[in-house]
Design an enzyme around this catalytic site. Sequence first.
Site, PDB file in Angstrom:
ATOM      1  N   ASP A  80     -92.453 -10.984 -51.702  1.00  0.00           N
ATOM      2  CA  ASP A  80     -93.518 -11.235 -50.730  1.00  0.00           C
ATOM      3  C   ASP A  80     -93.646 -12.732 -50.523  1.00  0.00           C
ATOM      4  OD1 ASP A  80     -94.200  -8.569 -50.273  1.00  0.00           O
ATOM      5  OD2 ASP A  80     -95.648  -8.535 -51.911  1.00  0.00           O
ATOM      6  N   ASP A 138     -93.656  -5.313 -44.733  1.00  0.00           N
ATOM      7  CA  ASP A 138     -95.045  -4.844 -44.732  1.00  0.00           C
ATOM      8  C   ASP A 138     -95.653  -4.952 -43.335  1.00  0.00           C
ATOM      9  OD1 ASP A 138     -94.890  -4.481 -47.510  1.00  0.00           O
ATOM     10  OD2 ASP A 138     -95.611  -6.512 -47.903  1.00  0.00           O
TER      11      ASP A 138
END
Length: 163
Positions: A122, A140
């Site tokens: 991330d 995401d």
Amino acid sequence: MSEKQVLFSRPLPIAVFIVFALIADQIIKYLVELYLPFNQAVHVVPMLALYRTYNYGVAFSMLSGMEGWFIVGMRLTVCAFVLWLWKRTPKDRFFAHFGYALIIAGALGNLVDRLLFGYVIDYILFYTETWSFAVFNLADTFITIGAGAIILDELLHAKKADR
């Protein structure tokens, strides 16, 4: 009257789109691994930073204590379910089909990370002085926009049905 078939209701265009989205996700994650320091914010503009971290769970680090193969199985189940929905959805529902493509691309992007590294990379952080959102990635974002597109499709379809 037959329904008009939209682009992402056909297998080849949706497959090509998913492959390109998956490649883009993986290239960006590769560059993040090469160039971003770990657990250090690189401020881009006010309220937005690049922040490399690893997510051992699913969205927003939920289930981070679960066995990795459980999470892999869950992601594969989600992909299978979305493919099932895609096949059952009328072929004229553009936003639904686009949303399914995005969700599958995002799920597969994070699945590749999980299989290769045991975690998801991330790197996007929204924040203020007193608050910060969970760190996330392009995959995401695909999933979130895909879900929004499906909701939009349902709202538009419900509005048409009311007429």
